[in-house]
Structures are given as C-alpha cells and as structure tokens.
Design an enzyme around this catalytic site. Sequence first.
Site: not given
Length: 323
Positions: A235, A264, A283
């Site tokens: 994370r 993000e 991601h």
Amino acid sequence: MKQIVCLHSLTPEQTRLIEQAAPGYKLTVVKSTDADPALVNEAEILVGWSRQIADQVLNQDSRLKWLQTWSAGVDTLPLDKLEQKGVLLTNSSGVHAIPISETILGMMLSFSRQLHVSVRNQLKHSWETKLAAPGRDTLSELHGRTAVIVGVGEIGSEAARLAKAFGMRTVGVRRSGKADPHVDEMFTMDGLHKALSQGDYIISVLPLTDETHHLLNADAWAAAKPGACFINAGRGPTVDTASLLEALRSGQISCAGLDVFEKEPLPEDHPLWDMEQVIITPHVSGSTDRYTERVIDIFVENLKAYVQGKELPRNLVNYERAY
C-alpha cells in the site's frame, strides 16, 4: 428468496458453482451502476463493493449479513459502519499471491540485470554495453543476496519461495512473528530496523493500518543496508514518499520498484517519474486473467460453510486490525 448480489461479471460455470453452493439463494449479477437500490437493500450477501451503493448497503433496513470484497485491502471501506451493522467481512487475500510475487521478482531481476536500462536505451536506439544506472554501475545477480520481506502474508510467503528458488536468503517481518517455511529468519514489527539492515532487496507487501502508515520512513531508510533496492507492492501510504525520495537521491536506497503510491494516479510532475533508478507500474501488480476465478474459489468455499451455519474458513477480516 434470499439474495446474493454480485457486482462483477461471472462466467456460466462460476455462476453454476455459486448456485450449487447455496441452493436456497437467488444470485443476481449486476453492475453497481445498474443495480436497483431495492435489490441491493434486499441482498443478504454482497460480492464486490462500490461507493455508489453504500447508502443502500448501510441503511438500517438493509439485510446485508456478509460482504465479500473483490480486493485484498479493505482500508477504503467504511469499516466502522460495517462493524456496527455486524456484517461479516471477507477479503480476497490469496488471489494476488502469484501475480504480485511475480511482479516483485520481475522488478528484482530488472534491477539486478539492468533490464530497465536496456529498455530505455532501446527507445533511444543506443547500443550501450556498460549498463549503468544511479547507484548500480555493474550487472549483478540475485543469487546469494538477501531479500527482506516486510508484511509476510500469502503474498510475502510466495515472494519468499520464489526468492529462495533464485538462491537468495530470505528475512521476514510480520506482526505475529510466526515462522514461515520459505523465510530463513522472521522478526516481529519491533525488529523491523534490524531486518532492514540485512536486506539487499527490501520488499514491502504491508497492508494499510494505523500501525503501518508511514512505517517506512526516514528512520527506516537510515536503518537499511546502504545501497539496498526497495520494492513496494503493498500500500502506498505505508511509505513516507518524501523520505524515500531523499534516500534515493543520496544513494542510501539505490533503486526502487513502485506499484503503489501515496497519491494515485501519481501526479504527472512528480519527481519519481524522471528518476532513472526507479521503475513505476500503475497499481497493476495484482492484475491477472485468473483473478475472478480465484475470488470465486474463495467465495464458494466460504459460502458452503455459511449456508450450513458454520464459521467462514477463509479470509475473515478482523475489524480491529483492519485486515
């Protein structure tokens, strides 16, 4: 009839598996954007999550008893409200072990063999036999190096297994300190800095909790083995990005493979984009064409126990720990 609502597309075979596991339930597969609020309100079991249906799921009349998330992380869910409502929460931990661990090994191999430098030279039509990137001016090997895996769960264990196959020594850090068959030496979180001091490669697969937020910070980089390579497939907010940038600039951390970020998408003007010693992926390390298949395998195993009134055997989230 009792309702199961799935917010993700299923194959006919996956639909059949769910219906066979719960013959007393009606399964409806629908996109969250098309879901009838009344249907969602009636759902006893929900597979997948969307903020668009949060009001229907969390209101006092909702019949929801069990939520199966499509992700491993649950930090973006309204955990307090779900807990207050007494909803069983299961995640998709285990789905990602293979794709994420393969991404981790791919990044490690790229840095070891300087493949990212060759790809960039290829785009420039430049034949360079001396493959140099900041902090790493020679080709190297994984064999004989040490991988420190922070947050050993299913993903970390699989990453350790692959690392061992390449002849690496593995060191793990996990909350419980419980041993793992693929980890040579395991530490509790209190031993984080001691573990980091051994790592040629530092791999984070941490979940995001109050305890892990910015756990990897200036103190952690200072404790790390000088010139270590850092990879984050856990994370983004577990890393203090400003301190990581400083560690990369100073060479304390020689390179970084980053799939997750504090913000993000990563802003277009962020300095990480232009650092030659950094590999960025958006991601996607957990993405795979086997994803739905693995989620449904977990869900069906739990569903068989649920309809029999038994404890769910897999991936039950502890609300206090948030994972």
